[in-house]
Design a protein around this motif. Structure first.
Motif, mmCIF file in Angstrom:
data_model
loop_
_atom_site.group_PDB
_atom_site.id
_atom_site.type_symbol
_atom_site.label_atom_id
_atom_site.label_comp_id
_atom_site.label_asym_id
_atom_site.label_seq_id
_atom_site.Cartn_x
_atom_site.Cartn_y
_atom_site.Cartn_z
ATOM 1 N N ASN A 1 0.850 -1.188 0.000
ATOM 2 C CA ASN A 1 0.000 0.000 0.000
ATOM 3 C C ASN A 1 0.889 1.243 0.000
ATOM 4 O O ASN A 1 1.918 1.281 0.678
ATOM 5 C CB ASN A 1 -0.874 0.060 1.246
ATOM 6 N N GLY A 2 0.464 2.265 -0.720
ATOM 7 C CA GLY A 2 1.245 3.488 -0.823
ATOM 8 C C GLY A 2 1.513 4.184 0.495
ATOM 9 O O GLY A 2 2.457 4.972 0.605
ATOM 10 N N ASN A 3 0.730 3.891 1.525
ATOM 11 C CA ASN A 3 0.944 4.538 2.825
ATOM 12 C C ASN A 3 1.754 3.675 3.798
ATOM 13 O O ASN A 3 1.923 4.049 4.951
ATOM 14 C CB ASN A 3 -0.397 4.914 3.461
ATOM 15 N N ASN A 4 2.284 2.555 3.339
ATOM 16 C CA ASN A 4 3.001 1.640 4.233
ATOM 17 C C ASN A 4 4.514 1.741 3.994
ATOM 18 O O ASN A 4 5.141 0.848 3.434
ATOM 19 C CB ASN A 4 2.493 0.206 4.024
ATOM 20 N N LEU A 5 5.079 2.853 4.436
ATOM 21 C CA LEU A 5 6.506 3.108 4.223
ATOM 22 C C LEU A 5 7.380 2.086 4.940
ATOM 23 O O LEU A 5 8.442 1.711 4.438
ATOM 24 C CB LEU A 5 6.850 4.523 4.675
ATOM 25 N N ALA A 6 6.944 1.606 6.098
ATOM 26 C CA ALA A 6 7.738 0.623 6.844
ATOM 27 C C ALA A 6 7.887 -0.670 6.047
ATOM 28 O O ALA A 6 8.971 -1.253 6.009
ATOM 29 C CB ALA A 6 7.103 0.346 8.207
ATOM 30 N N SER A 7 6.828 -1.111 5.392
ATOM 31 C CA SER A 7 6.906 -2.336 4.602
ATOM 32 C C SER A 7 7.789 -2.143 3.370
ATOM 33 O O SER A 7 8.508 -3.052 2.962
ATOM 34 C CB SER A 7 5.510 -2.794 4.191
ATOM 35 N N MET A 8 7.761 -0.956 2.801
ATOM 36 C CA MET A 8 8.658 -0.669 1.678
ATOM 37 C C MET A 8 10.112 -0.781 2.131
ATOM 38 O O MET A 8 10.947 -1.363 1.418
ATOM 39 C CB MET A 8 8.375 0.722 1.109
ATOM 40 N N ARG A 9 10.419 -0.252 3.312
ATOM 41 C CA ARG A 9 11.787 -0.341 3.845
ATOM 42 C C ARG A 9 12.181 -1.784 4.115
ATOM 43 O O ARG A 9 13.320 -2.184 3.869
ATOM 44 C CB ARG A 9 11.922 0.505 5.118
ATOM 45 N N VAL A 10 11.249 -2.596 4.623
ATOM 46 C CA VAL A 10 11.515 -4.022 4.851
ATOM 47 C C VAL A 10 11.990 -4.671 3.556
ATOM 48 O O VAL A 10 13.009 -5.367 3.526
ATOM 49 C CB VAL A 10 10.254 -4.745 5.385
ATOM 50 N N LEU A 11 11.244 -4.470 2.493
ATOM 51 C CA LEU A 11 11.580 -5.107 1.218
ATOM 52 C C LEU A 11 12.909 -4.605 0.670
ATOM 53 O O LEU A 11 13.723 -5.393 0.186
ATOM 54 C CB LEU A 11 10.452 -4.894 0.214
ATOM 55 N N GLU A 12 13.152 -3.322 0.777
ATOM 56 C CA GLU A 12 14.421 -2.774 0.293
ATOM 57 C C GLU A 12 15.597 -3.334 1.091
ATOM 58 O O GLU A 12 16.617 -3.727 0.516
ATOM 59 C CB GLU A 12 14.384 -1.248 0.349
ATOM 60 N N LYS A 13 15.457 -3.422 2.411
ATOM 61 C CA LYS A 13 16.521 -3.993 3.248
ATOM 62 C C LYS A 13 16.734 -5.470 2.944
ATOM 63 O O LYS A 13 17.838 -5.986 3.117
ATOM 64 C CB LYS A 13 16.187 -3.830 4.732
ATOM 65 N N ALA A 14 15.680 -6.155 2.487
ATOM 66 C CA ALA A 14 15.772 -7.581 2.172
ATOM 67 C C ALA A 14 16.272 -7.822 0.746
ATOM 68 O O ALA A 14 16.321 -8.967 0.299
ATOM 69 C CB ALA A 14 14.419 -8.256 2.387
ATOM 70 N N GLY A 15 16.625 -6.761 0.025
ATOM 71 C CA GLY A 15 17.206 -6.920 -1.302
ATOM 72 C C GLY A 15 16.240 -6.787 -2.464
ATOM 73 O O GLY A 15 16.626 -7.002 -3.615
ATOM 74 N N PHE A 16 14.989 -6.458 -2.198
ATOM 75 C CA PHE A 16 14.011 -6.271 -3.263
ATOM 76 C C PHE A 16 14.218 -4.906 -3.923
ATOM 77 O O PHE A 16 14.689 -3.969 -3.285
ATOM 78 C CB PHE A 16 12.580 -6.339 -2.705
ATOM 79 N N THR A 17 13.840 -4.816 -5.189
ATOM 80 C CA THR A 17 13.927 -3.582 -5.953
ATOM 81 C C THR A 17 12.526 -3.105 -6.291
ATOM 82 O O THR A 17 11.680 -3.908 -6.710
ATOM 83 C CB THR A 17 14.707 -3.824 -7.267
ATOM 84 N N LYS A 18 12.298 -1.806 -6.121
ATOM 85 C CA LYS A 18 10.998 -1.258 -6.529
ATOM 86 C C LYS A 18 10.968 -1.226 -8.047
ATOM 87 O O LYS A 18 11.844 -0.655 -8.689
ATOM 88 C CB LYS A 18 10.773 0.141 -5.976
ATOM 89 N N GLU A 19 9.959 -1.868 -8.623
ATOM 90 C CA GLU A 19 9.833 -1.930 -10.074
ATOM 91 C C GLU A 19 8.813 -0.956 -10.617
ATOM 92 O O GLU A 19 8.818 -0.646 -11.804
ATOM 93 C CB GLU A 19 9.469 -3.346 -10.518
ATOM 94 N N GLY A 20 7.933 -0.491 -9.765
ATOM 95 C CA GLY A 20 6.943 0.445 -10.273
ATOM 96 C C GLY A 20 5.898 0.814 -9.253
ATOM 97 O O GLY A 20 5.847 0.258 -8.151
ATOM 98 N N ILE A 21 5.097 1.769 -9.644
ATOM 99 C CA ILE A 21 3.984 2.232 -8.827
ATOM 100 C C ILE A 21 2.737 2.179 -9.689
ATOM 101 O O ILE A 21 2.699 2.758 -10.780
ATOM 102 C CB ILE A 21 4.216 3.671 -8.316
ATOM 103 N N MET A 22 1.742 1.451 -9.207
ATOM 104 C CA MET A 22 0.454 1.400 -9.886
ATOM 105 C C MET A 22 -0.433 2.471 -9.241
ATOM 106 O O MET A 22 -0.840 2.329 -8.082
ATOM 107 C CB MET A 22 -0.176 0.003 -9.760
#
Length: 173
Positions: free
Chosen positions: A130-151
């Motif tokens: 969800n666009g308002n879940n900045l903590a979850s975005m940080r989790v994924l980035e720290k785990a090595g995931f790459t942001k591919e896009g925004i719908m």
């Protein structure tokens, strides 16, 4: 499925004895506000028992309890795609609020990714946030995931229309 050990927790299959702890940690509006609407709020004991029973009976364990001490305090799951998405999987997670900010989910994702790549015919794991879940975005980035896009304007949660962010990690082939 065997238990996966983290530094301060374990990931393991659900047990019926987890229902009370599951209900206690899941019955929190701050947890539910970031999850799909199918995650009930309030989260009752009957919801917890139904969840545990449904996941105990699966032939392949894809939804694991995050356990600290003897308490199930969250969950992490992955779902393999089908048809043209058969080599892709999605990952999702939640954690009881009292454990937020302690690295538990980041480490859980870091542990589940190699497990999925090793044990399943998967070359890509993705997650949406969800666009308002900045903590979850940080989790994924720290785990090595790459942001591919925004719908843009992709989801509606609690009457709010928001963006959905797509993250992915690829298997080293």
């Amino acid at each position: 499925m065997a238990t996966i050990k983290g530094s301060k927790f374990i990931l393991r299959p659900w047990r019926l004895t987890d229902a009370a702890s599951l209900q206690r940690h899941a019955n929190n509006i701050n947890v539910a506000r970031f999850l799909f609407d199918r995650f009930p709020h309030p989260y009752t004991k009957a919801d917890a028992e139904r969840w545990v029973l449904a996941h105990q009976s699966k032939a392949v364990m894809t939804n694991l309890a995050i356990v600290i001490g003897d308490n199930a305090v969250g969950a992490i799951d992955f779902k393999q795609g089908d048809d043209v998405y058969r080599k892709s999987a999605s990952v999702g997670y939640w954690l009881g609020e009292q454990y937020w900010g302690k690295g538990v989910v980041t480490e859980s994702v870091q542990l589940i990714v190699p497990h999925v790549f090793y044990n399943f015919d998967i070359i890509r794991i993705q997650a949406t946030v969800n666009g308002n879940n900045l903590a979850s975005m940080r989790v994924l980035e720290k785990a090595g995931f790459t942001k591919e896009g925004i719908m843009r304007d992709a989801i509606t949660k609690n009457g709010e229309i928001m963006d959905e962010h797509l993250y992915a990690i690829l298997k080293d082939i």
